[in-house]
Design an enzyme around this catalytic site. Structure first.
Site, PDB file in Angstrom:
ATOM      1  N   TYR A   1     -12.959  -7.686  -4.158  1.00  0.00           N
ATOM      2  CA  TYR A   1     -11.616  -7.244  -4.581  1.00  0.00           C
ATOM      3  C   TYR A   1     -10.617  -8.407  -4.517  1.00  0.00           C
ATOM      4  CZ  TYR A   1      -7.532  -4.054  -4.670  1.00  0.00           C
ATOM      5  OH  TYR A   1      -6.358  -3.400  -4.983  1.00  0.00           O
TER       6      TYR A   1
ATOM      7  N   ASP B   1     -15.578  -1.658  -1.146  1.00  0.00           N
ATOM      8  CA  ASP B   1     -15.464  -2.481   0.061  1.00  0.00           C
ATOM      9  C   ASP B   1     -16.768  -2.514   0.868  1.00  0.00           C
ATOM     10  OD1 ASP B   1     -12.844  -2.640  -0.749  1.00  0.00           O
ATOM     11  OD2 ASP B   1     -11.998  -1.552   0.958  1.00  0.00           O
TER      12      ASP B   1
ATOM     13  N   PRO C   1       1.181  -5.446  -5.207  1.00  0.00           N
ATOM     14  CA  PRO C   1       1.585  -4.390  -4.270  1.00  0.00           C
ATOM     15  C   PRO C   1       0.955  -4.625  -2.897  1.00  0.00           C
ATOM     16  CG  PRO C   1       0.568  -3.473  -6.281  1.00  0.00           C
ATOM     17  CD  PRO C   1       0.253  -4.934  -6.236  1.00  0.00           C
TER      18      PRO C   1
ATOM     19  N   GLY D   1      -7.917  -0.135 -11.528  1.00  0.00           N
ATOM     20  CA  GLY D   1      -8.704  -0.959 -10.622  1.00  0.00           C
ATOM     21  C   GLY D   1      -9.492  -0.085  -9.664  1.00  0.00           C
TER      22      GLY D   1
ATOM     23  N   ILE E   1      -0.042   1.059  -0.791  1.00  0.00           N
ATOM     24  CA  ILE E   1       0.746   2.098  -1.455  1.00  0.00           C
ATOM     25  C   ILE E   1       0.022   3.436  -1.267  1.00  0.00           C
ATOM     26  CG2 ILE E   1       1.810   2.793  -3.664  1.00  0.00           C
ATOM     27  CD1 ILE E   1       2.727  -0.022  -2.685  1.00  0.00           C
TER      28      ILE E   1
ATOM     29  N   GLY F   1     -13.808  -7.177   4.381  1.00  0.00           N
ATOM     30  CA  GLY F   1     -14.672  -6.287   3.584  1.00  0.00           C
ATOM     31  C   GLY F   1     -14.288  -6.246   2.119  1.00  0.00           C
TER      32      GLY F   1
HETATM   33  P1  NAP Z   1      -6.199   5.110  -8.001  1.00  0.00           P
HETATM   34  O1  NAP Z   1      -5.250   6.072  -7.367  1.00  0.00           O
HETATM   35  O2  NAP Z   1      -7.599   5.069  -7.530  1.00  0.00           O
HETATM   36  O3  NAP Z   1      -6.163   5.331  -9.593  1.00  0.00           O
HETATM   37  C1  NAP Z   1      -6.981   4.536 -10.397  1.00  0.00           C
HETATM   38  C2  NAP Z   1      -6.687   4.790 -11.862  1.00  0.00           C
HETATM   39  O4  NAP Z   1      -7.457   3.854 -12.617  1.00  0.00           O
HETATM   40  C3  NAP Z   1      -7.068   6.173 -12.352  1.00  0.00           C
HETATM   41  O5  NAP Z   1      -6.163   6.536 -13.373  1.00  0.00           O
HETATM   42  C4  NAP Z   1      -8.467   5.960 -12.921  1.00  0.00           C
HETATM   43  O6  NAP Z   1      -8.798   6.878 -13.966  1.00  0.00           O
HETATM   44  C5  NAP Z   1      -8.312   4.564 -13.502  1.00  0.00           C
HETATM   45  N1  NAP Z   1      -9.563   3.830 -13.635  1.00  0.00           N
HETATM   46  C6  NAP Z   1     -10.416   3.440 -12.654  1.00  0.00           C
HETATM   47  N2  NAP Z   1     -11.440   2.750 -13.195  1.00  0.00           N
HETATM   48  C7  NAP Z   1     -11.220   2.704 -14.524  1.00  0.00           C
HETATM   49  C8  NAP Z   1     -11.922   2.141 -15.603  1.00  0.00           C
HETATM   50  N3  NAP Z   1     -13.075   1.477 -15.446  1.00  0.00           N
HETATM   51  N4  NAP Z   1     -11.414   2.291 -16.851  1.00  0.00           N
HETATM   52  C9  NAP Z   1     -10.253   2.945 -17.053  1.00  0.00           C
HETATM   53  N5  NAP Z   1      -9.540   3.508 -16.062  1.00  0.00           N
HETATM   54  C10 NAP Z   1     -10.026   3.388 -14.816  1.00  0.00           C
HETATM   55  O7  NAP Z   1      -5.668   3.605  -7.843  1.00  0.00           O
HETATM   56  P2  NAP Z   1      -4.214   3.088  -7.404  1.00  0.00           P
HETATM   57  O8  NAP Z   1      -4.150   3.044  -5.934  1.00  0.00           O
HETATM   58  O9  NAP Z   1      -3.147   3.780  -8.169  1.00  0.00           O
HETATM   59  O10 NAP Z   1      -4.326   1.563  -7.886  1.00  0.00           O
HETATM   60  C11 NAP Z   1      -3.876   1.133  -9.172  1.00  0.00           C
HETATM   61  C12 NAP Z   1      -3.940  -0.382  -9.219  1.00  0.00           C
HETATM   62  O11 NAP Z   1      -3.126  -0.942  -8.186  1.00  0.00           O
HETATM   63  C13 NAP Z   1      -5.354  -0.937  -8.998  1.00  0.00           C
HETATM   64  O12 NAP Z   1      -5.565  -2.079  -9.794  1.00  0.00           O
HETATM   65  C14 NAP Z   1      -5.335  -1.352  -7.540  1.00  0.00           C
HETATM   66  O13 NAP Z   1      -6.271  -2.370  -7.271  1.00  0.00           O
HETATM   67  C15 NAP Z   1      -3.905  -1.849  -7.420  1.00  0.00           C
HETATM   68  N6  NAP Z   1      -3.414  -1.833  -6.046  1.00  0.00           N
HETATM   69  C16 NAP Z   1      -3.351  -0.667  -5.335  1.00  0.00           C
HETATM   70  C17 NAP Z   1      -2.863  -0.690  -4.033  1.00  0.00           C
HETATM   71  C18 NAP Z   1      -2.754   0.555  -3.217  1.00  0.00           C
HETATM   72  O14 NAP Z   1      -2.389   0.416  -2.028  1.00  0.00           O
HETATM   73  N7  NAP Z   1      -2.990   1.741  -3.739  1.00  0.00           N
HETATM   74  C19 NAP Z   1      -2.449  -1.898  -3.460  1.00  0.00           C
HETATM   75  C20 NAP Z   1      -2.533  -3.064  -4.211  1.00  0.00           C
HETATM   76  C21 NAP Z   1      -3.014  -3.016  -5.506  1.00  0.00           C
HETATM   77  P3  NAP Z   1      -9.885   8.103 -13.733  1.00  0.00           P
HETATM   78  O15 NAP Z   1      -9.297   8.981 -12.690  1.00  0.00           O
HETATM   79  O16 NAP Z   1      -9.994   8.766 -15.065  1.00  0.00           O
HETATM   80  O17 NAP Z   1     -11.152   7.446 -13.309  1.00  0.00           O
END
Ligand code: NAP
Length: 246
Positions: A156, A97, A186, A93, A189, A152
């Site tokens: 999302y 924002d 979540p 994802g 995180i 913002g």
């Molecule tokens: P992150 O650290 O930014 O990592 C994103 C991952 O998704 C990376 O492996 C990236 O690969 C991959 N990715 C992004 N766009 C892509 C696409 N179009 N096709 C294939 N892979 C793609 O994100 P995260 O914080 O771990 O979040 C993971 C999920 O949890 C997301 O859906 C996010 O919305 C959700 N979430 C996160 C939080 C939080 O606080 N972190 C809270 C609630 C929900 P590359 O590096 O190769 O681009």
């Protein structure tokens, strides 16, 4: 091809952040893990290396989940190499924002395509085989923002709330075939996604979290392992948010 007993798990965005923790946890549980990434192959290779060093099996696969053609290619290549996909974790994802009055159509569409339409593409490709084999686990990583809204974050929040309704409806349609479809929501995180937020904003958020700190990617990975092993749980949302939203 794998033997029939080894289950295959595909984790979108399994190379970094929450997805990396999910890949590692499923690898430890004995699943063959397919680690999807979009841009950064090095991170994905590193996760596969860690899984194999721990005695597990894994491979990487490149593909942009926002593009249906990439999804088709990924799933057909996995089926050719491994024969099947038993577990799909729609994790990848992005955020773009901006306050609603300034948000561009591009920012809206990028987030909807990556965070919501991707689930349509991926699920439509794996569900037919899951129905035939009478087994499947689909876990969609939504967000607390899909429940509470976020300043913002109209794009999302819409995508993440959409994922919850999508999962409930798909759960209804597939339950009789041994397939479960659940969400994890979540809270905040500690990953690069959250690290990109301005420090002051982040401080304000942490102050509102009842447990008093950001979550760890492993907190979410543990939820995924739980859902994979929960055949009587479907159409649900597992809130792992430190009490931020009750
Ligand atoms: P992150 O650290 O930014 O990592 C994103 C991952 O998704 C990376 O492996 C990236 O690969 C991959 N990715 C992004 N766009 C892509 C696409 N179009 N096709 C294939 N892979 C793609 O994100 P995260 O914080 O771990 O979040 C993971 C999920 O949890 C997301 O859906 C996010 O919305 C959700 N979430 C996160 C939080 C939080 O606080 N972190 C809270 C609630 C929900 P590359 O590096 O190769 O681009």
């Amino acid at each position: 091809m794998l033997n029939d007993n080894t289950k295959v798990a595909l984790v979108t965005g399994g190379s970094r952040g929450i997805g990396a923790a999910i890949s590692l946890a499923l690898g430890k549980e004995g699943y063959y893990v397919v680690v999807n990434y979009n841009h950064n192959e090095t991170h994905a290779n590193n996760i596969v290396k860690q899984i194999t060093e721990n005695g597990g099996s894994a491979m990487t696969i490149q593909g942009n989940i926002a593009e249906s053609t990439d999804c088709i290619q990924m799933v057909s290549s996995i089926k050719e190499k491994l024969g099947k996909i038993d577990i799909l974790v729609n994790n990848a994802g992005i955020t773009r924002d901006r306050s609603f009055r300034k948000m561009s159509l591009t920012e809206w569409q990028e987030v909807i395509n990556t965070n919501l339409s991707s689930a349509f593409h991926m699920c439509s490709l794996v569900i037919p085989d899951m129905v035939e084999r009478k087994y499947g686990r689909i876990i969609n990583i939504s967000s607390v923002i899909g429940q509470s809204g976020g300043f913002g974050q109209t794009n999302y929040a819409a995508a993440k709330a959409g994922l919850i309704g999508f999962s409930k409806s798909l759960a209804l349609e597939t339950a009789r075939y041994g397939i479960t479809v659940n969400n994890i929501c979540p809270g905040f995180i500690g990953t690069e996604m959250v690290g990109a937020m301005p420090e002051e904003v982040l401080k304000g958020i942490v102050a509102k979290i009842p447990v008093g700190k950001l979550g760890d990617p492993n907190d979410i990975a543990e939820g995924v392992v739980y859902l994979v092993n929960a055949p009587y749980m479907t159409g649900q949302c597992l809130n792992i948010n430190g009490g931020l939203y009750m």
